[in-house]
Design an enzyme around this catalytic site. Structure first.
Site, PDB file in Angstrom:
ATOM      1  N   HIS A  55       0.857  -1.180   0.000  1.00  0.00           N
ATOM      2  CA  HIS A  55       0.000   0.000   0.000  1.00  0.00           C
ATOM      3  C   HIS A  55       0.893   1.230   0.000  1.00  0.00           C
ATOM      4  O   HIS A  55       1.964   1.228   0.595  1.00  0.00           O
ATOM      5  CB  HIS A  55      -0.889   0.029   1.250  1.00  0.00           C
ATOM      6  CG  HIS A  55      -2.049   0.957   1.117  1.00  0.00           C
ATOM      7  ND1 HIS A  55      -1.933   2.301   1.370  1.00  0.00           N
ATOM      8  CD2 HIS A  55      -3.315   0.741   0.717  1.00  0.00           C
ATOM      9  CE1 HIS A  55      -3.116   2.874   1.153  1.00  0.00           C
ATOM     10  NE2 HIS A  55      -3.965   1.958   0.751  1.00  0.00           N
ATOM     11  N   ASP A  62      -8.093  -4.878  -0.362  1.00  0.00           N
ATOM     12  CA  ASP A  62      -8.573  -5.708  -1.485  1.00  0.00           C
ATOM     13  C   ASP A  62      -8.284  -7.189  -1.304  1.00  0.00           C
ATOM     14  O   ASP A  62      -8.773  -8.009  -2.090  1.00  0.00           O
ATOM     15  CB  ASP A  62      -7.911  -5.222  -2.781  1.00  0.00           C
ATOM     16  CG  ASP A  62      -8.422  -3.850  -3.161  1.00  0.00           C
ATOM     17  OD1 ASP A  62      -7.615  -2.911  -3.287  1.00  0.00           O
ATOM     18  OD2 ASP A  62      -9.654  -3.704  -3.289  1.00  0.00           O
TER      19      ASP A  62
HETATM   20  C1  SDX Z   1      -6.053   0.383  -3.034  1.00  0.00           C
HETATM   21  O1  SDX Z   1      -4.138   4.789  -1.954  1.00  0.00           O
HETATM   22  C2  SDX Z   1      -5.123   4.227  -1.405  1.00  0.00           C
HETATM   23  O2  SDX Z   1      -5.601   4.607  -0.359  1.00  0.00           O
HETATM   24  C3  SDX Z   1      -5.723   3.066  -2.192  1.00  0.00           C
HETATM   25  C4  SDX Z   1      -6.790   2.239  -1.483  1.00  0.00           C
HETATM   26  C5  SDX Z   1      -8.052   3.039  -1.252  1.00  0.00           C
HETATM   27  O3  SDX Z   1      -8.788   2.706  -0.305  1.00  0.00           O
HETATM   28  O4  SDX Z   1      -8.349   3.954  -2.083  1.00  0.00           O
HETATM   29  O5  SDX Z   1      -6.305   1.775  -0.242  1.00  0.00           O
HETATM   30  C6  SDX Z   1      -7.209   1.031  -2.326  1.00  0.00           C
HETATM   31  O6  SDX Z   1      -5.759   0.750  -4.142  1.00  0.00           O
HETATM   32  C7  SDX Z   1      -5.240  -0.655  -2.296  1.00  0.00           C
HETATM   33  C8  SDX Z   1      -4.013  -1.161  -3.134  1.00  0.00           C
HETATM   34  C9  SDX Z   1      -4.538  -2.252  -4.084  1.00  0.00           C
HETATM   35  N1  SDX Z   1      -3.473  -2.642  -5.030  1.00  0.00           N
HETATM   36  C10 SDX Z   1      -2.880  -3.859  -4.973  1.00  0.00           C
HETATM   37  O7  SDX Z   1      -3.108  -4.708  -4.092  1.00  0.00           O
HETATM   38  C11 SDX Z   1      -1.888  -4.125  -6.105  1.00  0.00           C
HETATM   39  C12 SDX Z   1      -0.595  -4.744  -5.547  1.00  0.00           C
HETATM   40  N2  SDX Z   1       0.118  -3.692  -4.780  1.00  0.00           N
HETATM   41  C13 SDX Z   1       1.083  -2.917  -5.459  1.00  0.00           C
HETATM   42  O8  SDX Z   1       1.093  -2.833  -6.817  1.00  0.00           O
HETATM   43  C14 SDX Z   1       1.657  -1.753  -4.670  1.00  0.00           C
HETATM   44  O9  SDX Z   1       1.885  -2.184  -3.406  1.00  0.00           O
HETATM   45  C15 SDX Z   1       0.853  -0.465  -4.654  1.00  0.00           C
HETATM   46  C16 SDX Z   1       0.513   0.003  -6.027  1.00  0.00           C
HETATM   47  C17 SDX Z   1      -0.400  -0.644  -3.867  1.00  0.00           C
HETATM   48  C18 SDX Z   1       1.711   0.586  -3.955  1.00  0.00           C
HETATM   49  O10 SDX Z   1       2.795   0.812  -4.757  1.00  0.00           O
HETATM   50  P1  SDX Z   1       3.906   1.903  -4.369  1.00  0.00           P
HETATM   51  O11 SDX Z   1       3.568   2.615  -3.117  1.00  0.00           O
HETATM   52  O12 SDX Z   1       4.182   2.736  -5.573  1.00  0.00           O
HETATM   53  O13 SDX Z   1       5.135   1.020  -3.988  1.00  0.00           O
HETATM   54  P2  SDX Z   1       6.193   0.522  -5.024  1.00  0.00           P
HETATM   55  O14 SDX Z   1       5.499   0.016  -6.256  1.00  0.00           O
HETATM   56  O15 SDX Z   1       7.215   1.600  -5.157  1.00  0.00           O
HETATM   57  O16 SDX Z   1       6.810  -0.760  -4.249  1.00  0.00           O
HETATM   58  C19 SDX Z   1       7.854  -0.606  -3.304  1.00  0.00           C
HETATM   59  C20 SDX Z   1       8.590  -1.933  -3.331  1.00  0.00           C
HETATM   60  C21 SDX Z   1       9.042  -2.320  -4.752  1.00  0.00           C
HETATM   61  O17 SDX Z   1      10.144  -3.199  -4.586  1.00  0.00           O
HETATM   62  P3  SDX Z   1      11.656  -2.558  -4.784  1.00  0.00           P
HETATM   63  O18 SDX Z   1      11.640  -1.773  -6.100  1.00  0.00           O
HETATM   64  O19 SDX Z   1      11.850  -1.633  -3.583  1.00  0.00           O
HETATM   65  O20 SDX Z   1      12.575  -3.735  -4.793  1.00  0.00           O
HETATM   66  O21 SDX Z   1       7.693  -2.993  -2.914  1.00  0.00           O
HETATM   67  C22 SDX Z   1       7.499  -3.900  -3.983  1.00  0.00           C
HETATM   68  C23 SDX Z   1       7.902  -3.169  -5.257  1.00  0.00           C
HETATM   69  O22 SDX Z   1       8.321  -4.107  -6.256  1.00  0.00           O
HETATM   70  N3  SDX Z   1       6.069  -4.235  -3.999  1.00  0.00           N
HETATM   71  C24 SDX Z   1       5.595  -5.449  -4.232  1.00  0.00           C
HETATM   72  C25 SDX Z   1       4.207  -5.326  -4.095  1.00  0.00           C
HETATM   73  N4  SDX Z   1       3.875  -4.056  -3.799  1.00  0.00           N
HETATM   74  C26 SDX Z   1       5.047  -3.383  -3.747  1.00  0.00           C
HETATM   75  N5  SDX Z   1       6.213  -6.623  -4.536  1.00  0.00           N
HETATM   76  C27 SDX Z   1       5.391  -7.685  -4.718  1.00  0.00           C
HETATM   77  N6  SDX Z   1       4.035  -7.651  -4.601  1.00  0.00           N
HETATM   78  C28 SDX Z   1       3.416  -6.488  -4.291  1.00  0.00           C
HETATM   79  N7  SDX Z   1       2.081  -6.459  -4.189  1.00  0.00           N
END
Ligand code: SDX
Length: 428
Positions: free
Chosen positions: A307, A364
């Site tokens: 998140h 989710d």
């Molecule tokens: C919602 O913002 C809100 O409030 C949203 C929400 C709402 O109520 O409106 O809460 C609802 O959208 C919840 C999120 C739902 N999405 C998912 O479940 C999709 C999977 N999650 C990710 O794609 C990710 O965690 C995000 C998009 C939610 C957040 O992404 P960020 O903050 O941009 O973080 P990032 O992509 O920069 O990740 C940081 C690190 C990375 O690794 P490194 O580059 O540091 O090595 O964490 C890793 C990412 O690769 N990472 C994951 C991951 N999420 C982040 N690795 C594997 N699986 C994941 N799900």
């Protein structure tokens, strides 16, 4: 005396006021930075940038706190109803008995949608995604209510636009469900409360009186309350920036619906179920998928994990995890994807990669399992997220308008070609 920060750039100093919120959050106010220094800030994805001040929702990602107008989400999910939470978010206070009754009565006068909106369904291909339909139908409300286009509407006129949208959303969502099955649509029964009415239109059959299990009604209230608001997330920021151009409420929310559709945002609840299903169909080896999620060369992500703000358990996921067990037990449903979700959660939470990155299950992760138990198809899960998020979008759009916020227009740093002369095509 207001606090200030000093920025030193190339030997010149610039003072930046520090803004402190009611929960002691601090921000550097850079609204005059470019004017005084010619310098802008850069923050891809706005990970460190506040777009506004707001009195609607407080969330603390480190401590896993979420409050709507100061009330903890745990108490609202346990004790309130979705319509009461909608009132709280939009008007700022919990309603008295009389005010809630008036609110409910006003909504019940506007639950029907124009019969001509049925024609939209004739145009949608039978396999068109419900979120595309929803975005189109909500935007179309501005065509049926042209008075909603007036940016200088009185408070009463603006409130009617709000009431109409709150009232018609359940009807639109239920019609999308019915049309997906090729079933005749049901019309609102205004003697039922908001959520019961929605469920009756969705699962009711014209031919016989439909009893909706109170377990399902209560579960729906909880799900919608938990999804109702979440400060400046991607779709809410979209609603605000579209509305900041004096765009009408219906078109602004339609844009928010499109933003929510993304699998990284509200579309994740559908993606979670599809991920759990593929793990189940691939033999149920959750560790294999955790390893895939950790592999930087593999685009696979653990949907429902991580998140932008929560670096602790998403408080909504905690509530939904408990609700999952309770609802499936009460409905006598054994869903193998729940077992896989539990295993996946445990393996991920014990893994250094997830611990180091503070990746926890989000809202989710469990919601899709409950939606499926209630009888919805996975393509409809994000539509249900939108139904829940509607009061939050409306509250934020209203706050932005009430505060007369300027049109949103971020700056950029140009990294393209410097000036060059045009070359005639024969000389290229
Ligand atoms: C919602 O913002 C809100 O409030 C949203 C929400 C709402 O109520 O409106 O809460 C609802 O959208 C919840 C999120 C739902 N999405 C998912 O479940 C999709 C999977 N999650 C990710 O794609 C990710 O965690 C995000 C998009 C939610 C957040 O992404 P960020 O903050 O941009 O973080 P990032 O992509 O920069 O990740 C940081 C690190 C990375 O690794 P490194 O580059 O540091 O090595 O964490 C890793 C990412 O690769 N990472 C994951 C991951 N999420 C982040 N690795 C594997 N699986 C994941 N799900």
């Amino acid at each position: 005396m207001s606090e200030k920060a000093t920025l030193n750039v190339e030997g010149k100093e610039y003072e930046l006021p520090i803004i402190t919120g009611t929960e002691n959050e601090k921000a550097l106010d850079i609204s005059k930075l470019r004017g005084s220094s010619g310098i802008v800030t850069l923050d891809r994805g706005y990970k460190n940038t506040g777009a506004t001040t707001s009195a609607i929702t407080f969330l603390d990602g480190e401590r896993g706190i979420l409050r709507y107008r100061g009330y903890p989400i745990e108490q609202l999910a346990e004790k309130s109803t979705f319509l009461e939470v909608a009132y709280l978010l939009i008007y700022g206070e919990l309603p008295s008995v009389q005010k809630l009754e008036d609110f409910r009565n006003k909504i019940s006068e506007h639950t029907m949608i124009h019969e001509d909106m049925k024609k939209f369904f004739d145009g949608f291909p039978s396999n068109s995604h419900p979120m595309g339909q929803l975005s189109c139908l909500v935007g179309a409300l501005s065509a049926f209510y042209p008075e909603s286009l007036n940016p200088d509407a009185t408070e009463e006129e603006e409130n009617l636009n709000i009431i109409r949208l709150l009232a018609k959303m359940p009807t639109i969502v239920s019609w999308i469900h019915k049309k997906s099955l090729g079933h005749p649509v049901m019309y609102p029964k205004n003697d039922l409360n908001y959520v019961h009415n929605f469920l009756n239109m969705t699962f009711g059959q014209i031919t016989e009186e439909t009893e909706i299990d109170p377990v399902i009604i209560n579960a729906m209230h909880k799900l919608l309350i938990l999804h109702a608001e979440h400060e400046q997330n991607c779709s809410t920021s979209t609603v605000r920036i579209v509305g900041s151009a004096d765009t009408n409420l219906y078109a602004s929310v339609s844009a928010g619906i499109s933003a929510l559709w993304g699998p990284l945002h509200g579309g994740a609840n559908q993606a979670v179920i599809e991920m759990l299903e593929s793990i189940k169909n691939d033999g149920g080896d959750v560790s294999k998928y955790v390893e895939k999620a950790k592999d930087r060369n593999d685009p696979f992500r653990l949907m429902g994990f991580g998140h932008r703000v929560y670096k602790n358990f998403d408080p909504r996921a905690k509530i939904l995890k408990e609700a999952c067990h309770e609802i499936l037990d009460k409905l006598g449903i054994k869903d193998p994807t729940l077992d896989i979700a539990m295993q996946l959660e445990q393996v991920a939470l014990d893994d250094e990669y997830f611990i180091e990155r503070k990746l926890y299950p989000n809202v989710d992760f469990y919601s899709g399992i409950i939606y499926r138990a209630l009888g919805f198809a996975s393509e409809e899960f994000t539509v249900l997220f939108a139904l829940g998020r509607l009061p939050g979008w409306i509250a934020q759009w209203k706050e932005m308008h009430d505060n007369k916020e300027p049109i949103g227009r971020p700056r950029q740093i140009y990294v393209g070609e410097t000036e060059r002369e045009y070359v005639d095509i024969e000389n290229r």
